[in-house]
Design an enzyme around this catalytic site. Structure first.
Site, PDB file in Angstrom:
ATOM      1  N   GLY A  15       0.838  -1.209   0.000  1.00  0.00           N
ATOM      2  CA  GLY A  15       0.000   0.000   0.000  1.00  0.00           C
ATOM      3  C   GLY A  15       0.867   1.250   0.000  1.00  0.00           C
ATOM      4  O   GLY A  15       1.829   1.336   0.765  1.00  0.00           O
ATOM      5  N   ARG A  76       1.138  -5.385  -5.058  1.00  0.00           N
ATOM      6  CA  ARG A  76       1.318  -6.490  -4.105  1.00  0.00           C
ATOM      7  C   ARG A  76       1.525  -7.727  -4.970  1.00  0.00           C
ATOM      8  O   ARG A  76       0.578  -8.278  -5.505  1.00  0.00           O
ATOM      9  CB  ARG A  76       0.080  -6.650  -3.224  1.00  0.00           C
ATOM     10  N   ASP A 107       4.753  -4.151   6.288  1.00  0.00           N
ATOM     11  CA  ASP A 107       5.044  -5.489   6.781  1.00  0.00           C
ATOM     12  C   ASP A 107       5.306  -6.516   5.667  1.00  0.00           C
ATOM     13  O   ASP A 107       6.305  -7.239   5.688  1.00  0.00           O
ATOM     14  CB  ASP A 107       3.804  -5.901   7.592  1.00  0.00           C
ATOM     15  N   GLY A 108       4.414  -6.545   4.667  1.00  0.00           N
ATOM     16  CA  GLY A 108       4.542  -7.509   3.568  1.00  0.00           C
ATOM     17  C   GLY A 108       5.815  -7.264   2.772  1.00  0.00           C
ATOM     18  O   GLY A 108       6.504  -8.213   2.357  1.00  0.00           O
ATOM     19  N   THR A 130       4.236   3.038   5.555  1.00  0.00           N
ATOM     20  CA  THR A 130       2.859   2.549   5.690  1.00  0.00           C
ATOM     21  C   THR A 130       2.084   3.511   6.581  1.00  0.00           C
ATOM     22  O   THR A 130       2.634   4.017   7.563  1.00  0.00           O
ATOM     23  CB  THR A 130       2.784   1.127   6.293  1.00  0.00           C
ATOM     24  N   ASP A 132      -0.190   2.573   8.461  1.00  0.00           N
ATOM     25  CA  ASP A 132      -0.688   1.807   9.607  1.00  0.00           C
ATOM     26  C   ASP A 132       0.147   1.956  10.877  1.00  0.00           C
ATOM     27  O   ASP A 132      -0.334   1.666  11.970  1.00  0.00           O
ATOM     28  CB  ASP A 132      -0.766   0.307   9.260  1.00  0.00           C
ATOM     29  N   ASP A 134       2.381   0.059  11.986  1.00  0.00           N
ATOM     30  CA  ASP A 134       2.337  -1.214  12.716  1.00  0.00           C
ATOM     31  C   ASP A 134       3.667  -1.963  12.707  1.00  0.00           C
ATOM     32  O   ASP A 134       3.686  -3.176  12.863  1.00  0.00           O
ATOM     33  CB  ASP A 134       1.222  -2.098  12.137  1.00  0.00           C
ATOM     34  N   GLY A 175      -5.928   0.690   8.988  1.00  0.00           N
ATOM     35  CA  GLY A 175      -4.931   0.229   9.956  1.00  0.00           C
ATOM     36  C   GLY A 175      -4.695  -1.266   9.877  1.00  0.00           C
ATOM     37  O   GLY A 175      -3.922  -1.822  10.640  1.00  0.00           O
ATOM     38  N   ARG A 176      -5.426  -1.902   8.961  1.00  0.00           N
ATOM     39  CA  ARG A 176      -5.374  -3.360   8.839  1.00  0.00           C
ATOM     40  C   ARG A 176      -5.702  -3.988  10.193  1.00  0.00           C
ATOM     41  O   ARG A 176      -6.837  -3.873  10.622  1.00  0.00           O
ATOM     42  CB  ARG A 176      -4.019  -3.829   8.312  1.00  0.00           C
ATOM     43  N   ALA A 191     -12.522  12.777  19.815  1.00  0.00           N
ATOM     44  CA  ALA A 191     -13.612  11.790  19.758  1.00  0.00           C
ATOM     45  C   ALA A 191     -13.850  11.202  21.151  1.00  0.00           C
ATOM     46  O   ALA A 191     -13.002  11.301  22.039  1.00  0.00           O
ATOM     47  CB  ALA A 191     -13.269  10.689  18.768  1.00  0.00           C
ATOM     48  N   GLU A 227     -10.656  -0.584  11.334  1.00  0.00           N
ATOM     49  CA  GLU A 227     -11.150  -1.654  10.455  1.00  0.00           C
ATOM     50  C   GLU A 227     -10.498  -2.950  10.925  1.00  0.00           C
ATOM     51  O   GLU A 227      -9.313  -2.971  11.196  1.00  0.00           O
ATOM     52  CB  GLU A 227     -10.727  -1.384   8.999  1.00  0.00           C
TER      53      GLU A 227
HETATM   54  O1  F6P Z   1      -1.504  -1.235   4.752  1.00  0.00           O
HETATM   55  C1  F6P Z   1      -2.075  -0.054   4.312  1.00  0.00           C
HETATM   56  C2  F6P Z   1      -3.557  -0.222   4.100  1.00  0.00           C
HETATM   57  O2  F6P Z   1      -4.100   1.026   3.694  1.00  0.00           O
HETATM   58  C3  F6P Z   1      -4.346  -0.776   5.285  1.00  0.00           C
HETATM   59  O3  F6P Z   1      -4.616   0.192   6.262  1.00  0.00           O
HETATM   60  C4  F6P Z   1      -5.564  -1.334   4.622  1.00  0.00           C
HETATM   61  O4  F6P Z   1      -6.130  -2.368   5.368  1.00  0.00           O
HETATM   62  C5  F6P Z   1      -5.020  -1.852   3.308  1.00  0.00           C
HETATM   63  O5  F6P Z   1      -3.811  -1.161   3.061  1.00  0.00           O
HETATM   64  C6  F6P Z   1      -5.934  -1.671   2.120  1.00  0.00           C
HETATM   65  O6  F6P Z   1      -5.342  -2.253   1.032  1.00  0.00           O
HETATM   66  P1  F6P Z   1      -5.839  -2.072  -0.475  1.00  0.00           P
HETATM   67  O7  F6P Z   1      -5.473  -0.694  -0.917  1.00  0.00           O
HETATM   68  O8  F6P Z   1      -5.098  -3.115  -1.232  1.00  0.00           O
HETATM   69  O9  F6P Z   1      -7.314  -2.251  -0.452  1.00  0.00           O
END
Ligand code: F6P
Length: 327
Positions: A15, A76, A107-108, A130, A132, A134, A175-176, A191, A227
């Site tokens: 991503g 990817r 990560d990937g 990223t 995220d 993470d 955020g995966r 919030a 999410e």
């Molecule tokens: O890892 C970045 C991210 O935006 C995540 O937050 C999300 O879950 C994922 O990529 C979405 O991926 P794609 O763009 O392939 O739908």
């Protein structure tokens, strides 16, 4: 004996995140400054296999520091997950005279880098790119700050209508499987709560919120939801509230890919520039299989094994801050 470092390849994978271009610029210019050649690989690992590789000069990275996305495109790649795919990638790298790689991604991307570098004893340095945030071993990742600011702007706008209608909003953020964007996005936008996967299995967060009367003194409520299957997502939670507490007037907003775009913030540009510089310095220094990180404003080098294997913990203090400030 290993070949002397002459040419560095650079790619972005997975991503995209705002600031990737600033990192590409920093890698390219630091390498050229040190008398090295640079080759840009398009479309991530897929481009290594399909040989989409071109030489980069300093002008190739002019006027990109302020652009979101990645000028190198990204993908990817399923093929890179296969032994055959990686073999072709290695042959292309050899043919192109690339001695080392800087890979920018999450990560990937780092997992792919680790497998490849071990299989072919090939020097790779990763830059955590990223939204995220993470990755273990770095306080923050390139793109995270920009995404947080995007979330904050969006929530500020939603609050106007939420307040006018006295509604409860569930706003889903990316955020995966990590809750950093949701938690810090919630603090930044004032919030009422964040529902995140890191604690979703421990307590029924929604139940807790309702029980504590999270709406009692307010005319609107905003809950950020990470999410993830673990949280149930904003839709799932809204359905539940509608069923169990029909008095609430509930709406859902899923922010989606808007969070991945936009011009990077100053923080992300500076982080990406420092990491790009450090990545090339590390390769010149003979380092490999590491990711650049930042800890307490100091650049650090983190072994792939640590960055990938460990789960980055949520700072409990942030949860407490959010809880206290939303009374
Ligand atoms: O890892 C970045 C991210 O935006 C995540 O937050 C999300 O879950 C994922 O990529 C979405 O991926 P794609 O763009 O392939 O739908």
């Amino acid at each position: 004996m290993e070949r002397k470092l002459k040419c560095i390849g650079v790619l972005t994978s997975g991503g995209d995140s705002p600031g990737m271009n600033a990192a590409i610029r920093a890698v390219t210019r630091t390498a050229i400054y040190n008398g090295l050649e640079v080759k840009a690989v398009y479309r991530g690992y897929r481009g290594l296999i399909t040989n989409e590789i071109i030489p980069f000069k300093t002008q190739n990275v002019s006027n990109i520091i302020q652009q979101g996305g990645t000028i190198l495109k990204t993908a990817r790649s399923q093929d890179f997950m296969t032994v055959e795919g990686r073999k072709i990638a290695f042959e292309n790298l050899k043919r192109e005279g690339i001695d080392a790689l800087v890979v920018i991604g999450g990560d990937g991307t780092l997992t792919g880098a680790r497998v490849f570098s071990e299989e072919y004893n090939f020097p790779i340095v990763g830059i955590p790119g990223t939204i995220d945030n993470d990755l273990y071993g770095t306080d923050t990742t390139v793109g995270y700050d920009t995404a947080l600011n995007t979330i904050m702007d969006a929530v500020d706008k939603i609050r106007d209508t939420a307040t006018s209608h006295e509604r409860l909003f569930f706003i889903e953020v990316m955020g995966r499987d990590a809750g950093f964007l949701a938690l810090n996005g919630a603090i930044a936008s004032g919030a009422e709560a964040a529902i995140i996967p890191e604690i979703a299995t421990e307590v029924d967060q929604l139940e807790e919120l309702i029980k504590n009367g999270f709406r009692k003194s307010k005319n609107s409520s905003i809950v950020l939801v990470a999410e993830s299957e673990t949280t149930g997502g904003a839709m799932g939670l809204a359905d539940r509230v509608q069923r169990e507490y029909p008095l609430y007037d509930v709406r859902v907003t899923i922010l989606g890919h808007i969070q991945r775009g936009g011009s990077p913030t100053a923080n992300d540009r500076i982080l990406a520039s420092r990491m790009g510089h450090a990545a090339v310095d590390a390769l010149i220094d003979g380092q490999r299989n590491i990711m650049t990180g930042i800890q307490n404003d100091q650049i650090v080098l983190v072994p792939f094994s640590k960055a990938i294997k460990n789960d980055k913990p949520i700072n409990q203090e942030l949860l407490e801050t959010l809880r206290i400030l939303s009374i």
